[in-house]
Scaffold this motif. Structure first.
Motif, PDB file in Angstrom:
ATOM      1  N   ILE A 176       0.608  -1.186  -0.018  1.00 18.63           N
ATOM      2  CA  ILE A 176      -0.100  -0.031   0.018  1.00 18.63           C
ATOM      3  C   ILE A 176       0.937   1.201   0.017  1.00 18.63           C
ATOM      4  O   ILE A 176       0.598   2.204  -0.653  1.00 18.63           O
ATOM      5  CB  ILE A 176      -0.931  -0.161   1.320  1.00 18.63           C
ATOM      6  CG1 ILE A 176      -2.066  -0.964   1.040  1.00 18.63           C
ATOM      7  CG2 ILE A 176      -1.690   1.245   1.342  1.00 18.63           C
ATOM      8  CD1 ILE A 176      -2.941  -1.326   2.385  1.00 18.63           C
ATOM      9  N   MET A 177       1.923   1.037   0.679  1.00 23.36           N
ATOM     10  CA  MET A 177       2.919   2.474   0.876  1.00 23.36           C
ATOM     11  C   MET A 177       3.520   2.401  -0.498  1.00 23.36           C
ATOM     12  O   MET A 177       3.768   3.657  -1.024  1.00 23.36           O
ATOM     13  CB  MET A 177       3.797   2.194   2.023  1.00 23.36           C
ATOM     14  CG  MET A 177       3.333   2.161   3.348  1.00 23.36           C
ATOM     15  SD  MET A 177       2.221   3.661   3.717  1.00 23.36           S
ATOM     16  CE  MET A 177       3.872   5.061   3.599  1.00 23.36           C
ATOM     17  N   GLU A 234       3.855   5.749  -5.594  1.00 22.70           N
ATOM     18  CA  GLU A 234       3.554   5.781  -7.091  1.00 22.70           C
ATOM     19  C   GLU A 234       2.622   6.882  -7.299  1.00 22.70           C
ATOM     20  O   GLU A 234       2.636   7.443  -8.510  1.00 22.70           O
ATOM     21  CB  GLU A 234       3.038   4.303  -7.672  1.00 22.70           C
ATOM     22  CG  GLU A 234       4.109   3.360  -7.483  1.00 22.70           C
ATOM     23  CD  GLU A 234       5.353   3.558  -8.692  1.00 22.70           C
ATOM     24  OE1 GLU A 234       5.181   3.229  -9.797  1.00 22.70           O
ATOM     25  OE2 GLU A 234       6.207   4.152  -8.289  1.00 22.70           O
ATOM     26  N   VAL A 235       1.236   7.024  -6.604  1.00 22.13           N
ATOM     27  CA  VAL A 235       0.409   7.989  -6.797  1.00 22.13           C
ATOM     28  C   VAL A 235       1.207   9.309  -7.048  1.00 22.13           C
ATOM     29  O   VAL A 235       0.819  10.332  -7.628  1.00 22.13           O
ATOM     30  CB  VAL A 235      -0.868   7.911  -5.718  1.00 22.13           C
ATOM     31  CG1 VAL A 235      -1.495   9.032  -5.735  1.00 22.13           C
ATOM     32  CG2 VAL A 235      -1.327   6.632  -5.747  1.00 22.13           C
ATOM     33  N   MET A 236       2.108   9.874  -5.882  1.00 21.06           N
ATOM     34  CA  MET A 236       2.774  10.818  -5.724  1.00 21.06           C
ATOM     35  C   MET A 236       3.509  11.167  -7.024  1.00 21.06           C
ATOM     36  O   MET A 236       3.664  12.295  -7.422  1.00 21.06           O
ATOM     37  CB  MET A 236       3.743  10.943  -4.624  1.00 21.06           C
ATOM     38  CG  MET A 236       2.976  11.150  -3.270  1.00 21.06           C
ATOM     39  SD  MET A 236       1.403  11.890  -3.225  1.00 21.06           S
ATOM     40  CE  MET A 236       2.081  13.697  -3.346  1.00 21.06           C
ATOM     41  N   PHE A 237       4.086  10.187  -7.795  1.00 22.86           N
ATOM     42  CA  PHE A 237       4.877  10.244  -8.893  1.00 22.86           C
ATOM     43  C   PHE A 237       3.820  10.875 -10.100  1.00 22.86           C
ATOM     44  O   PHE A 237       4.261  11.883 -10.826  1.00 22.86           O
ATOM     45  CB  PHE A 237       5.447   8.915  -9.461  1.00 22.86           C
ATOM     46  CG  PHE A 237       6.957   8.869  -9.237  1.00 22.86           C
ATOM     47  CD1 PHE A 237       7.956   9.529  -9.541  1.00 22.86           C
ATOM     48  CD2 PHE A 237       7.249   7.806  -8.430  1.00 22.86           C
ATOM     49  CE1 PHE A 237       9.094   9.457  -9.425  1.00 22.86           C
ATOM     50  CE2 PHE A 237       8.672   7.789  -8.079  1.00 22.86           C
ATOM     51  CZ  PHE A 237       9.282   8.546  -8.543  1.00 22.86           C
ATOM     52  N   VAL A 282      -5.331   5.113 -12.899  1.00 23.69           N
ATOM     53  CA  VAL A 282      -4.511   6.296 -13.325  1.00 23.69           C
ATOM     54  C   VAL A 282      -4.903   6.592 -14.884  1.00 23.69           C
ATOM     55  O   VAL A 282      -4.985   7.776 -15.471  1.00 23.69           O
ATOM     56  CB  VAL A 282      -2.916   5.996 -13.066  1.00 23.69           C
ATOM     57  CG1 VAL A 282      -1.978   7.024 -13.966  1.00 23.69           C
ATOM     58  CG2 VAL A 282      -2.722   5.967 -11.597  1.00 23.69           C
ATOM     59  N   TRP A 283      -5.088   5.500 -15.668  1.00 23.16           N
ATOM     60  CA  TRP A 283      -5.326   5.673 -17.098  1.00 23.16           C
ATOM     61  C   TRP A 283      -6.516   6.152 -17.165  1.00 23.16           C
ATOM     62  O   TRP A 283      -6.928   7.162 -18.004  1.00 23.16           O
ATOM     63  CB  TRP A 283      -5.368   4.461 -17.922  1.00 23.16           C
ATOM     64  CG  TRP A 283      -5.875   4.401 -19.423  1.00 23.16           C
ATOM     65  CD1 TRP A 283      -6.908   4.016 -19.816  1.00 23.16           C
ATOM     66  CD2 TRP A 283      -5.092   5.023 -19.989  1.00 23.16           C
ATOM     67  NE1 TRP A 283      -6.989   4.554 -21.039  1.00 23.16           N
ATOM     68  CE2 TRP A 283      -5.634   4.958 -21.407  1.00 23.16           C
ATOM     69  CE3 TRP A 283      -3.630   5.375 -20.331  1.00 23.16           C
ATOM     70  CZ2 TRP A 283      -5.211   5.555 -22.709  1.00 23.16           C
ATOM     71  CZ3 TRP A 283      -3.170   5.961 -21.529  1.00 23.16           C
ATOM     72  CH2 TRP A 283      -3.831   5.999 -22.877  1.00 23.16           C
ATOM     73  N   TRP A 319       3.422  14.549 -12.709  1.00 23.23           N
ATOM     74  CA  TRP A 319       3.218  14.735 -13.888  1.00 23.23           C
ATOM     75  C   TRP A 319       1.871  15.507 -14.210  1.00 23.23           C
ATOM     76  O   TRP A 319       1.862  16.355 -15.161  1.00 23.23           O
ATOM     77  CB  TRP A 319       3.073  13.441 -14.669  1.00 23.23           C
ATOM     78  CG  TRP A 319       4.244  12.497 -14.266  1.00 23.23           C
ATOM     79  CD1 TRP A 319       4.304  11.275 -14.049  1.00 23.23           C
ATOM     80  CD2 TRP A 319       5.775  13.024 -14.671  1.00 23.23           C
ATOM     81  NE1 TRP A 319       5.739  10.584 -13.994  1.00 23.23           N
ATOM     82  CE2 TRP A 319       6.391  11.715 -14.310  1.00 23.23           C
ATOM     83  CE3 TRP A 319       6.340  13.946 -14.908  1.00 23.23           C
ATOM     84  CZ2 TRP A 319       7.684  11.731 -14.229  1.00 23.23           C
ATOM     85  CZ3 TRP A 319       7.603  14.057 -14.889  1.00 23.23           C
ATOM     86  CH2 TRP A 319       8.457  13.138 -14.662  1.00 23.23           C
ATOM     87  N   PHE A 320       0.791  15.055 -13.511  1.00 19.79           N
ATOM     88  CA  PHE A 320      -0.555  15.891 -13.539  1.00 19.79           C
ATOM     89  C   PHE A 320      -0.417  17.179 -13.368  1.00 19.79           C
ATOM     90  O   PHE A 320      -1.142  18.310 -14.214  1.00 19.79           O
ATOM     91  CB  PHE A 320      -1.586  15.173 -12.783  1.00 19.79           C
ATOM     92  CG  PHE A 320      -2.341  14.175 -13.565  1.00 19.79           C
ATOM     93  CD1 PHE A 320      -3.156  14.341 -14.466  1.00 19.79           C
ATOM     94  CD2 PHE A 320      -2.119  12.740 -12.876  1.00 19.79           C
ATOM     95  CE1 PHE A 320      -3.739  13.164 -14.916  1.00 19.79           C
ATOM     96  CE2 PHE A 320      -2.677  11.679 -13.721  1.00 19.79           C
ATOM     97  CZ  PHE A 320      -3.779  11.680 -14.579  1.00 19.79           C
ATOM     98  N   TRP A 321       0.423  17.641 -12.212  1.00 17.65           N
ATOM     99  CA  TRP A 321       0.567  18.975 -11.693  1.00 17.65           C
ATOM    100  C   TRP A 321       1.289  19.857 -12.828  1.00 17.65           C
ATOM    101  O   TRP A 321       0.935  20.937 -13.243  1.00 17.65           O
ATOM    102  CB  TRP A 321       1.469  18.939 -10.386  1.00 17.65           C
ATOM    103  CG  TRP A 321       1.683  20.178  -9.898  1.00 17.65           C
ATOM    104  CD1 TRP A 321       2.372  21.437 -10.442  1.00 17.65           C
ATOM    105  CD2 TRP A 321       1.222  20.838  -8.692  1.00 17.65           C
ATOM    106  NE1 TRP A 321       2.234  22.410  -9.519  1.00 17.65           N
ATOM    107  CE2 TRP A 321       1.604  22.206  -8.520  1.00 17.65           C
ATOM    108  CE3 TRP A 321       0.688  20.127  -7.699  1.00 17.65           C
ATOM    109  CZ2 TRP A 321       1.354  22.855  -7.342  1.00 17.65           C
ATOM    110  CZ3 TRP A 321       0.110  20.674  -6.420  1.00 17.65           C
ATOM    111  CH2 TRP A 321       0.501  22.137  -6.381  1.00 17.65           C
ATOM    112  N   ALA A 322       2.229  19.040 -13.465  1.00 17.02           N
ATOM    113  CA  ALA A 322       2.970  19.808 -14.532  1.00 17.02           C
ATOM    114  C   ALA A 322       1.983  20.160 -15.870  1.00 17.02           C
ATOM    115  O   ALA A 322       2.225  21.219 -16.511  1.00 17.02           O
ATOM    116  CB  ALA A 322       3.976  19.034 -15.199  1.00 17.02           C
TER     117      ALA A 322
END
Length: 293
Positions: free
Chosen positions: A100-101, A106-109, A272-273, A113-116
């Motif tokens: 889970i951690m 991976e979510v933060m990765f 994510v997709w 990309w979404f932030w950019a």
């Protein structure tokens, strides 16, 4: 120490001394340095260390081989420990916490990309200023840029991933109910769909009307979707290993954390997709020039 390992009076497992953490660290360091070397090599540059130019691709691949070997050996030891009965209820719970951690990291990765992407798309004027270009034209997608039709190959890939989510769930339920044939068939279909997704995305990349270096649109598009594509490849390999183990009879209804971790990872890739498809393909193509096909 020997007695503590042989006759534990607790639910925890005391791991035997292992070389894999140290070897894995060495492999990661060599791979990182090798990554710099290979980038310098590709642009015909130099990377002098102690008077020697090490700008070549070999160091990277040596480090990668060390990392892959460490992964294989370390996970083999973990499987062996499970077969020996060391994965008690408490140990299994903590393995799940660890997975889970890992998925949370991976979510933060992907958040990065979404932030950019959203920073550039919601404030295209500022993005152009930071990139020292007027190519965006103050609009998003950039003025004059053709984008991919979201309801062509991207929609096809969305259907593929959603189907793969159902087949891996079928495999999971089959395993829980002791249906080994259903488990194997579900995994075969999931691995096949994962490979199909990768091939479709590779075809999409080869025929995309824009390139990574053309604009900030191309950079954010390829980084986000490419990073996801890399995860699909990793997840497909993960499930392929589970398929081999299922054929060998490694999994039982009561002990199958390896498969469960792979299923969690695959569902994470699916979710994510859906965000990528909704935001980067559908929302970002609103009002843009759509590539003819």
């Amino acid at each position: 120490m020997a007695d503590a390992h042989a006759k534990p009076n607790h639910d925890y497992h005391l791991v035997n001394p292992s070389p894999w953490p140290f070897l894995g660290s060495i492999g990661a360091l060599v791979t990182a340095i090798g990554g710099v070397c290979i980038m310098q090599y590709l642009k015909a540059g130099n990377f002098p260390v102690f008077g020697h130019n090490i700008a070549n691709p070999w160091l990277f691949f040596i480090g990668l081989i060390i990392v892959l070997y460490t992964m294989f050996a370390w996970w083999s030891d973990t499987i062996k420990e499970a077969h020996e009965g060391h994965h008690t209820r408490v140990v299994s719970l903590h393995l799940r916490y660890g997975m889970i951690m890992f998925i949370a990291s991976e979510v933060m990765f992907f958040v990065a990309w979404f932030w950019a992407f959203f920073d550039a798309s919601l404030f295209p004027g500022e993005a152009a200023q930071y990139a020292r270009t007027t190519f965006t034209g103050g609009v998003w997608p950039p003025k004059g840029l053709e984008v991919l039709d979201p309801f062509h190959l991207p929609l096809y890939n969305t259907i593929i991933l959603l189907l793969s989510g159902t087949t891996v769930t079928w495999a999971h339920h089959s395993l829980i109910h002791g249906d080994r044939k259903g488990l194997i068939n579900g995994l075969v279909l999931t691995v096949g769909l994962g490979m199909l997704f990768t091939m479709v995305q590779a075809y999409e990349y080869m025929h995309a009307p824009f390139a990574f270096k053309d604009s900030i649109y191309g950079a954010t598009f390829f980084m986000a979707t490419g990073f996801h594509g890399f995860h699909v490849i990793i997840g497909t390999i993960f499930l392929l290993v589970c398929l081999v183990r299922a054929i060998r009879g490694d999994f039982t209804p009561k002990q199958h954390f390896g498969f469960e971790a792979a299923a969690w990872y695959w569902h994470f890739v699916d979710v994510v997709w859906l965000f990528l498809f909704s935001c980067i393909y559908v929302w970002a193509s609103n009002g843009a020039l759509i590539e003819a096909h």
